[in-house]
Motif scaffolding. Structure first.
Motif, PDB file in Angstrom:
ATOM      1  N   UNK A 281      -0.200  -5.434 -13.464  1.00  0.00           N
ATOM      2  CA  UNK A 281      -1.376  -6.211 -13.883  1.00  0.00           C
ATOM      3  C   UNK A 281      -1.827  -7.218 -12.831  1.00  0.00           C
ATOM      4  N   UNK A 282      -0.848  -7.894 -12.203  1.00  0.00           N
ATOM      5  CA  UNK A 282      -1.228  -8.984 -11.291  1.00  0.00           C
ATOM      6  C   UNK A 282      -1.943  -8.487 -10.034  1.00  0.00           C
ATOM      7  N   UNK A 283      -1.866  -7.189  -9.767  1.00  0.00           N
ATOM      8  CA  UNK A 283      -2.565  -6.668  -8.570  1.00  0.00           C
ATOM      9  C   UNK A 283      -3.969  -6.153  -8.885  1.00  0.00           C
ATOM     10  N   UNK A 284      -4.380  -6.225 -10.160  1.00  0.00           N
ATOM     11  CA  UNK A 284      -5.689  -5.680 -10.528  1.00  0.00           C
ATOM     12  C   UNK A 284      -6.749  -6.779 -10.616  1.00  0.00           C
ATOM     13  N   UNK A 285      -8.024  -6.366 -10.513  1.00  0.00           N
ATOM     14  CA  UNK A 285      -9.106  -7.341 -10.699  1.00  0.00           C
ATOM     15  C   UNK A 285      -9.329  -7.573 -12.198  1.00  0.00           C
ATOM     16  N   UNK A 286     -10.339  -8.388 -12.502  1.00  0.00           N
ATOM     17  CA  UNK A 286     -10.588  -8.774 -13.900  1.00  0.00           C
ATOM     18  C   UNK A 286     -10.830  -7.540 -14.776  1.00  0.00           C
ATOM     19  N   UNK A 287     -11.613  -6.611 -14.276  1.00  0.00           N
ATOM     20  CA  UNK A 287     -11.905  -5.381 -15.030  1.00  0.00           C
ATOM     21  C   UNK A 287     -10.611  -4.588 -15.260  1.00  0.00           C
TER      22      UNK A 287
END
Ligand SMILES: O=C(O)CCC(=O)C(=O)O
Length: 275
Positions: free
Chosen positions: A63-69
């Motif tokens: 999760x921490x490597x993804x953008x808001x979307x």
């Protein structure tokens, strides 16, 4: 591999939709339809849909490597095309009839489906309008969003800005993002739209909203994945529009068979599901 026999008979049986729900949908742009998938059947369908979705999920980043979307949900598209087992669910006449009656249209086509799983620790779904993505010339577009597990507002059931569908396309030039959240937060306040907060949904309950209804969902701080299945429909007779952004151009190719602007939106992936 799924071995159980999935219940299908109810998928063609009508749902007893009441007039008050239809009136409220047209006024506010959203509605809740309880027990659309009956409680005795949702467990088996949940298993099939989750299995299919996870087989086709391509998101592997933490999760921490993804953008808001990317943090908002796992998004797995058009399961009905890839998984024979879930086809009867997505093509259900029962579901499509409710969608058609809510909008008051005679016939309805499939646009596409998507599984949307908000993982434990998943982020909020920012304010947005679905139809930002769709090159279709009708306001009669609708999303069915069904909870596959019992889902509380804390897990991320959707909030809606009542009546916002009447504004049509609010062109902000950006997709689901921090920007859309901030922009529409101000917009909803400025337009004084009442906000309907997330509901408690039992597995098999569904919400419906117009493609132009502003909506969002909070993040999921619980340890349970908020599993939802969505099916998107539009009124038969709609035409393909000139794409207004690159997302609409992608959609035209992905879901509308690459049909040229101006033509009837009746591609091979868009069967009439009701009547
Ligand atoms: O599931 C979510 O968090 C958002 C879903 C949504 O925006 C939609 O189905 O239109």
């Amino acid at each position: 591999m799924l071995l159980m026999v999935l219940p299908t008979e109810f998928l063609s049986q009508p749902y007893p939709l009441d007039e008050e729900t239809i009136r409220e949908f047209r006024r506010t742009g959203h509605a809740v339809v309880r027990g659309l998938c009956p409680p005795e059947h949702i467990g088996a369908w949940r298993e099939a849909l989750v299995e299919a979705a996870m087989r086709h999920n391509r998101e592997t980043r933490p999760l921490e490597e993804r953008d808001v979307y990317g943090k908002a949900f796992l998004q797995i598209m058009n399961l009905w095309v890839h998984e024979e087992a879930v086809k009867p669910f997505v093509l259900s006449r029962r579901f499509a009839e409710v969608a058609a009656k809510l909008m008051g249209v005679d016939a309805i086509r499939l646009y596409h489906d998507q599984a949307l799983f908000k993982e434990p620790g998943g982020g909020p779904t920012p304010w947005h309008q679905d139809q930002f993505y769709w090159p279709l010339d009708t306001p009669n577009t609708i999303t069915l969003w069904m909870a596959l597990v019992d889902a509380s507002p804390e897990m991320g059931t959707m909030e809606f800005a009542d009546g916002s569908q009447e504004d049509g396309f609010v062109e902000i030039g950006e997709q689901i993002s921090e920007f859309s959240e901030a922009f529409f937060e101000g917009y909803v306040r400025g337009r004084r739209f009442p906000v309907t907060k997330g509901r408690h949904l039992r597995a098999g309950d569904a919400t419906f909203h117009y493609g132009w209804t502003l909506h969002r969902a909070p993040g999921n701080p619980t340890s349970v994945t908020r599993e939802a299945m969505t099916i998107i429909y539009y009124a038969d007779g709609a035409r393909v529009t000139e794409p207004r952004n690159s997302f609409q151009e992608n959609d035209r190719n992905a879901w509308l068979g690459g049909l040229p602007p101006g033509s009837r939106a009746d591609g091979p992936l868009n069967p009439v599901l009701f009547p």
